[in-house]
Design an enzyme around this catalytic site. Structure first.
Site, PDB file in Angstrom:
ATOM      1  N   LEU A   1      11.094   1.401   7.029  1.00 59.79           N
ATOM      2  CA  LEU A   1      10.536   1.863   5.765  1.00 59.79           C
ATOM      3  C   LEU A   1      11.317   3.105   5.323  1.00 59.79           C
ATOM      4  CD1 LEU A   1       8.135   1.339   3.763  1.00 59.79           C
ATOM      5  CD2 LEU A   1       7.085   3.335   4.814  1.00 59.79           C
TER       6      LEU A   1
ATOM      7  N   TYR B   1       0.825  -1.206   0.000  1.00 59.71           N
ATOM      8  CA  TYR B   1       0.000   0.000   0.000  1.00 59.71           C
ATOM      9  C   TYR B   1       0.856   1.252   0.000  1.00 59.71           C
ATOM     10  CZ  TYR B   1       0.817   0.992   5.002  1.00 59.71           C
ATOM     11  OH  TYR B   1       1.382   1.310   6.210  1.00 59.71           O
TER      12      TYR B   1
ATOM     13  N   ARG C   1       7.843   4.014  -4.913  1.00 58.36           N
ATOM     14  CA  ARG C   1       7.994   3.044  -3.819  1.00 58.36           C
ATOM     15  C   ARG C   1       6.962   1.922  -3.952  1.00 58.36           C
ATOM     16  NH1 ARG C   1       7.763   5.273   2.188  1.00 58.36           N
ATOM     17  NH2 ARG C   1       5.568   5.448   1.622  1.00 58.36           N
TER      18      ARG C   1
ATOM     19  N   LYS D   1       6.424  -1.929   1.856  1.00 55.80           N
ATOM     20  CA  LYS D   1       5.265  -1.352   2.552  1.00 55.80           C
ATOM     21  C   LYS D   1       4.069  -2.292   2.424  1.00 55.80           C
ATOM     22  CE  LYS D   1       3.236   3.251   3.232  1.00 55.80           C
ATOM     23  NZ  LYS D   1       3.334   3.279   4.677  1.00 55.80           N
TER      24      LYS D   1
ATOM     25  N   GLU E   1      12.242   2.980  14.099  1.00 53.93           N
ATOM     26  CA  GLU E   1      11.323   3.995  13.557  1.00 53.93           C
ATOM     27  C   GLU E   1      10.057   3.977  14.390  1.00 53.93           C
ATOM     28  OE1 GLU E   1       9.880   2.969   9.575  1.00 53.93           O
ATOM     29  OE2 GLU E   1      10.064   0.840  10.058  1.00 53.93           O
TER      30      GLU E   1
HETATM   31  N1  PDD Z   1       2.955   5.170   7.170  1.00 53.61           N
HETATM   32  N2  PDD Z   1       7.646   4.016   8.720  1.00 53.61           N
HETATM   33  C1  PDD Z   1       6.528   3.274   8.727  1.00 53.61           C
HETATM   34  C2  PDD Z   1       6.548   1.954   9.425  1.00 53.61           C
HETATM   35  C3  PDD Z   1       5.359   3.746   8.083  1.00 53.61           C
HETATM   36  O1  PDD Z   1       4.241   3.002   8.082  1.00 53.61           O
HETATM   37  C4  PDD Z   1       5.391   5.011   7.452  1.00 53.61           C
HETATM   38  C5  PDD Z   1       4.196   5.568   6.729  1.00 53.61           C
HETATM   39  C6  PDD Z   1       6.579   5.751   7.490  1.00 53.61           C
HETATM   40  C7  PDD Z   1       6.700   7.103   6.842  1.00 53.61           C
HETATM   41  O2  PDD Z   1       6.759   6.985   5.439  1.00 53.61           O
HETATM   42  P1  PDD Z   1       6.239   8.175   4.496  1.00 53.61           P
HETATM   43  O3  PDD Z   1       6.959   9.399   4.906  1.00 53.61           O
HETATM   44  O4  PDD Z   1       6.603   7.718   3.151  1.00 53.61           O
HETATM   45  O5  PDD Z   1       4.746   8.295   4.744  1.00 53.61           O
HETATM   46  C8  PDD Z   1       7.694   5.211   8.115  1.00 53.61           C
HETATM   47  C9  PDD Z   1       1.752   5.616   6.497  1.00 53.61           C
HETATM   48  C10 PDD Z   1       1.557   7.088   6.530  1.00 53.61           C
HETATM   49  C11 PDD Z   1       0.579   4.818   7.020  1.00 53.61           C
HETATM   50  O6  PDD Z   1       0.753   3.634   7.193  1.00 53.61           O
HETATM   51  O7  PDD Z   1      -0.518   5.374   7.199  1.00 53.61           O
END
Ligand code: PDD
Length: 282
Positions: A204, A33, A52, A147, A179
């Site tokens: 991620l 996703y 990504r 992801k 993270e």
């Molecule tokens: N989550 N790390 C994890 C485990 C995440 O699930 C996410 C994003 C990030 C940040 O990635 P980005 O900057 O590309 O959004 C880091 C999304 C927002 C979610 O699951 O809703």
């Protein structure tokens, strides 16, 4: 008016949007996703999210259900049909529906689903106060760079944080912070260095993380991509997390340790303001 949801070529009211019980996303979390932010009806940093998504599909040998430009055209339709001025677009690709079998099906058609969430992202009251985080053991699988929708550990971590009276959880493994539950974690040291964990399969590769590092570099702020311990974080001058859904979120308390004077720090506030400026400029 109910939301309009996209399911495999159709735009449907959410109550009519359906997926098979044999869908492998449902049975095996065999799905990937992305979440892209929308500000002023414009997608934020979307090409990076699409890139990504493609990488996640490749890593899992999943056939893409549509090309990048096709997916973006659907996202634009979703903004229109849902009158989405500010909020999020969630998109999910699954390997498709097939009789339950652990092996990948030979002829399943991949499925693509999208929905929108209206949310105030630029004027976020939580960001003005900052959040409290607690650390939890990182019990996720070892390919966190993909992801996937296998989000139960993240969901459990977030719930544990709320049960402990905090707002979010940071995952710790081998003594270091990887993270956040759904964001990347940063600290600012007393000599002004911005520290965030180096890339690898342990985390991620956040799109917001990358953009924020670039913005920090433009401001001549020093960045160190390396692991840091919870103890180093307790002593940090400030901390924050980054994600497409919260942009730059100041962290003011970690495992009960108040950072500075318990309010968002200047580096987090500056980076949040710069990110918003960039997002609004489109
Ligand atoms: N989550 N790390 C994890 C485990 C995440 O699930 C996410 C994003 C990030 C940040 O990635 P980005 O900057 O590309 O959004 C880091 C999304 C927002 C979610 O699951 O809703």
């Amino acid at each position: 008016m109910s939301r309009i949801v996209y399911v495999n070529g159709e735009y449907l009211p959410e109550e009519d949007a359906k997926i098979s019980v044999f869908d492998r996303g449902f049975l095996f979390a065999d799905a990937v996703y992305e979440v892209s932010a929308v500000i002023g009806r414009k997608l934020v940093d979307n090409p990076a999210h699409l890139a990504r998504l493609e990488r996640s599909m490749n890593e899992l040998k999943m056939t893409p259900p549509a090309s990048g430009p096709e997916i973006e055209a659907i996202q634009m339709q979703m903004i229109e049909k849902n009158d989405l001025d500010e909020g999020l677009i969630y998109m999910q690709v699954t390997r498709g529906a097939a009789d339950r079998d652990f092996a990948f099906p030979k002829d399943a058609t991949p499925s693509l689903v999208m929905f929108t969430q209206k949310k105030p992202l630029s004027d976020n009251t939580v960001a003005k106060k900052g959040i409290a985080v607690v650390t939890v053991p990182d019990i996720r699988w070892k390919r966190r760079d993909i992801k996937t929708v296998g989000l139960l550990p993240a969901s459990m971590a977030k719930q544990a944080a709320l049960d402990a009276g905090a707002n979010d959880a940071w995952f710790v493994e081998d003594g270091v912070v990887n993270e956040g539950s759904s964001n990347n974690a940063f600290i600012v040291t007393h000599d002004g260095k911005i520290v965030t964990r180096h890339l690898g399969t342990e985390i991620l590769h956040g799109i917001t993380r990358k953009a924020v590092i670039a913005l920090a570099a433009q401001e001549n702020l020093e960045i160190e991509e390396r692991a840091f311990t919870p103890e180093e974080a307790y002593e940090a001058r400030e901390a924050f997390s980054t994600s497409a859904s919260a942009f730059v979120m100041p962290v003011v308390k970690i495992d009960g340790h108040v950072l500075g004077n318990g309010v968002p720090g200047p580096v987090a506030e500056k980076l949040r303001a710069l990110y918003l400026e960039m997002a609004k400029a489109g």
